[in-house]
Design a protein around this motif. Sequence first.
Motif, PDB file in Angstrom:
ATOM      1  N   UNK A 117       0.717  -0.805  -0.355  1.00 24.20           N
ATOM      2  CA  UNK A 117      -0.110   0.018   0.475  1.00 24.20           C
ATOM      3  C   UNK A 117       1.046   0.971   0.167  1.00 24.20           C
ATOM      4  N   UNK A 118       0.143   2.535  -0.573  1.00 26.68           N
ATOM      5  CA  UNK A 118       0.848   3.769  -0.317  1.00 26.68           C
ATOM      6  C   UNK A 118      -0.137   4.453  -0.150  1.00 26.68           C
ATOM      7  N   UNK A 119       0.500   5.727   1.133  1.00 25.92           N
ATOM      8  CA  UNK A 119       0.035   6.613   1.303  1.00 25.92           C
ATOM      9  C   UNK A 119      -0.423   8.114   0.794  1.00 25.92           C
ATOM     10  N   UNK A 120      -1.157   8.617   0.016  1.00 21.51           N
ATOM     11  CA  UNK A 120      -1.229   9.478  -1.127  1.00 21.51           C
ATOM     12  C   UNK A 120      -0.290  10.427  -0.416  1.00 21.51           C
ATOM     13  N   UNK A 121       0.537  11.200  -0.969  1.00 24.08           N
ATOM     14  CA  UNK A 121       1.170  12.413  -0.931  1.00 24.08           C
ATOM     15  C   UNK A 121       2.602  12.565  -0.075  1.00 24.08           C
ATOM     16  N   UNK A 122       3.078  10.855   0.225  1.00 24.99           N
ATOM     17  CA  UNK A 122       4.108  10.670   0.881  1.00 24.99           C
ATOM     18  C   UNK A 122       4.854   9.847  -0.165  1.00 24.99           C
ATOM     19  N   UNK A 123       4.586   9.420  -1.921  1.00 26.29           N
ATOM     20  CA  UNK A 123       5.790   9.201  -2.495  1.00 26.29           C
ATOM     21  C   UNK A 123       6.244   9.770  -3.635  1.00 26.29           C
ATOM     22  N   UNK A 124       6.992   9.366  -4.267  1.00 22.93           N
ATOM     23  CA  UNK A 124       8.396  10.435  -4.884  1.00 22.93           C
ATOM     24  C   UNK A 124       8.050   8.969  -6.400  1.00 22.93           C
ATOM     25  N   UNK A 125       8.512   9.640  -7.330  1.00 24.88           N
ATOM     26  CA  UNK A 125       7.935   8.819  -8.797  1.00 24.88           C
ATOM     27  C   UNK A 125       9.223   7.801  -8.434  1.00 24.88           C
ATOM     28  N   UNK A 126      10.348   7.897  -7.581  1.00 26.18           N
ATOM     29  CA  UNK A 126      11.487   6.736  -7.316  1.00 26.18           C
ATOM     30  C   UNK A 126      10.116   5.656  -6.506  1.00 26.18           C
ATOM     31  N   UNK A 127      10.177   5.786  -5.678  1.00 32.67           N
ATOM     32  CA  UNK A 127       8.971   5.093  -4.957  1.00 32.67           C
ATOM     33  C   UNK A 127       8.199   4.680  -5.284  1.00 32.67           C
ATOM     34  N   UNK A 128       7.314   5.324  -5.593  1.00 27.93           N
ATOM     35  CA  UNK A 128       6.496   4.579  -6.601  1.00 27.93           C
ATOM     36  C   UNK A 128       6.384   3.669  -7.723  1.00 27.93           C
ATOM     37  N   UNK A 129       7.710   4.232  -8.680  1.00 21.96           N
ATOM     38  CA  UNK A 129       8.258   3.014  -9.452  1.00 21.96           C
ATOM     39  C   UNK A 129       8.546   2.195  -8.616  1.00 21.96           C
ATOM     40  N   UNK A 130       9.559   2.012  -7.990  1.00 27.43           N
ATOM     41  CA  UNK A 130       9.780   0.708  -6.704  1.00 27.43           C
ATOM     42  C   UNK A 130       8.604  -0.299  -6.366  1.00 27.43           C
ATOM     43  N   UNK A 131       7.866   0.472  -6.059  1.00 31.58           N
ATOM     44  CA  UNK A 131       6.753  -0.182  -4.980  1.00 31.58           C
ATOM     45  C   UNK A 131       5.883  -0.724  -6.497  1.00 31.58           C
ATOM     46  N   UNK A 132       5.706  -0.306  -8.303  1.00 37.98           N
ATOM     47  CA  UNK A 132       5.260  -0.842  -8.397  1.00 37.98           C
ATOM     48  C   UNK A 132       5.782  -2.706  -9.160  1.00 37.98           C
ATOM     49  N   UNK A 133       6.740  -2.582  -9.677  1.00 36.76           N
ATOM     50  CA  UNK A 133       7.851  -3.103 -10.088  1.00 36.76           C
ATOM     51  C   UNK A 133       7.878  -4.991  -8.455  1.00 36.76           C
ATOM     52  N   UNK A 134       8.325  -3.386  -7.448  1.00 33.29           N
ATOM     53  CA  UNK A 134       8.100  -4.691  -6.142  1.00 33.29           C
ATOM     54  C   UNK A 134       6.615  -5.395  -6.158  1.00 33.29           C
ATOM     55  N   UNK A 135       5.374  -4.619  -6.452  1.00 27.09           N
ATOM     56  CA  UNK A 135       4.491  -4.967  -5.841  1.00 27.09           C
ATOM     57  C   UNK A 135       4.189  -6.698  -7.127  1.00 27.09           C
ATOM     58  N   UNK A 136       4.627  -6.277  -8.191  1.00 23.75           N
ATOM     59  CA  UNK A 136       4.067  -7.383  -9.150  1.00 23.75           C
ATOM     60  C   UNK A 136       5.205  -8.513  -9.534  1.00 23.75           C
ATOM     61  N   UNK A 137       6.630  -8.066  -8.887  1.00 21.25           N
ATOM     62  CA  UNK A 137       7.504  -8.920  -8.288  1.00 21.25           C
ATOM     63  C   UNK A 137       7.326 -10.202  -7.134  1.00 21.25           C
ATOM     64  N   UNK A 138       6.486  -9.449  -6.303  1.00 22.22           N
ATOM     65  CA  UNK A 138       5.788  -9.985  -5.185  1.00 22.22           C
ATOM     66  C   UNK A 138       4.795 -11.203  -5.193  1.00 22.22           C
TER      67      UNK A 138
END
Length: 399
Positions: A117-138
Motif C-alpha cells: 500500500x502507498x499513502x497519497x502525498x508521501x511517495x515520489x516517482x522513484x518510490x512509486x516505480x519501485x513499489x509497483x515493480x516490487x508488487x509485480x515481483x512479489x
Amino acid sequence: MPRAPGDLGQHPHVPPGERLRVLLVEDDEGDAFLVGELLAETNSMIDLLVATSLSEARQRVMGVDCVLLDLGLPDAQGLDGLRQVLEMASGAAVCVLTGRTDEHLGIVAVAEGAQDYLVKGQVDGVLLTRALRYAVERKRADENARRLREVELRQAESARLERGLLPQPLMTTDQVAVHTFYRPGRHAALIGGDFFDVVQTRPDRLDFIVGDVCGHGVDEAALGVELRVAWRALVLAGVPDDEVLPALEQVLMSERRLQEIFATVATARLDLDANRATVRLAGHPPPLLLARGGVAPVPAPSGLLLGVRPRPPVAYDLEFDTEDWSLLMYTDGLIEGRVDDSDERLDVPGLSDLLEEQESRMVPLPELPAWLVGRAEQINGGPLADDVAMLLVTRGGGR
C-alpha cells in the motif's frame, strides 16, 4: 521520506527494462494526473491506464501487471472494492492507495491479499516505480510458490497412488524365496508399463508373471496395472491354466487406447511338491535357470505378443533336477542396453554371461537383480532407457 510497510531494499528482480502495464483505479482526476506525472519523470517504463470506477476497471483489467487501487470509489468503498479487484484481477498484483488518515486500512489491505500500500502525498516517482515493480515481483513469486506447492501436492498424491498400485506378493510358503526388482523408465515415476506379481493358490502351488506393455507413458503404466490385477483375479478365481492368458489378452484389447498397443508376458506355475514349473511365453524373453553352477535360458516357445493375433501360448514343462535352483524372470528393459558403444544389444546371451561371471556368484541372491541392472548400465555406458522388472525365485541354495 516516509514509506509504506515492507521496505523495498534493493531493486526488485523484475527486469528494469521490462515494460509494465499498470491500471490506476482512481476517481480523482488530480490524483490520477499526479500519479502519471510521477511515473513520467522517472522514465519508469510503465504504461499507465486509468479507470475512474470499479465497473470501468472490469473492462480494462485484462492483461495488466498491476492494479493501483484507490479505496474510495463511487461504486466501491474500502475493503469491499479491494476484494472485488482481487477477484477480477487474480493474475495481477494489487497496490492500494490510501489517504493519510486511512493508513490503517493499508495494513488491513495487505492482510486481505494486496501486495503493498502507498499513502497519497508521501511517495515520489522513484518510490512509486519501485513499489509497483516490487508488487509485480512479489505477486509473481507468490504465484510461482503456489504453483510449486500444487505440483508438489499432485506429485505426493500420485506417489501415494502409485505405491498403492505396486504389487504385494501374495505368498506364505517358506520353501522358496522371491526377490523382486522394479524401476520405471519414466522420470520421477514409481510405476511404468512393466509389471510383475506372485500369487500362491495352494500350499504347494505358486504362480508368477512378468509382463511389459509397449510404451512408456502414464496410459501404458495404467494398462500394466490393469493387466496385473486382472491376472491375479483370474489365478485366484481358479481359471484353467490355458485360459488365463487368452482372458488377459481380452482385457488388453478392450482397455488399450490404440490398436497398436501390445504386451509381452512370461508366466510360470510352480509345483513345489513335484519340483517342476510350467512356463508360458507370449513374445517375452525366456526366464533364465540358475542351477548346478550354470545358467541356461528356459527353452519355452516364444509365442505371439498379446494383442496382435489371439492364440494361446504353448506350455513348457520345466523339470528341476536339483533342490538348489533359481529362476530369473525379467522384462526386456534389462537386455536392450548396448554393449561397449556398439550397435550390439546385451540380449539373453549377454545376460547369461553376466550371471556366469565370477563376481556375480559372490553377490547374495537378494541383491542379484540390482547388481544385474548395475552391470547392464555399466556395459551400456549409462542408465537403461526402458522399464525394468525382475522376479528371482530361488529354492535351497539358489544356484
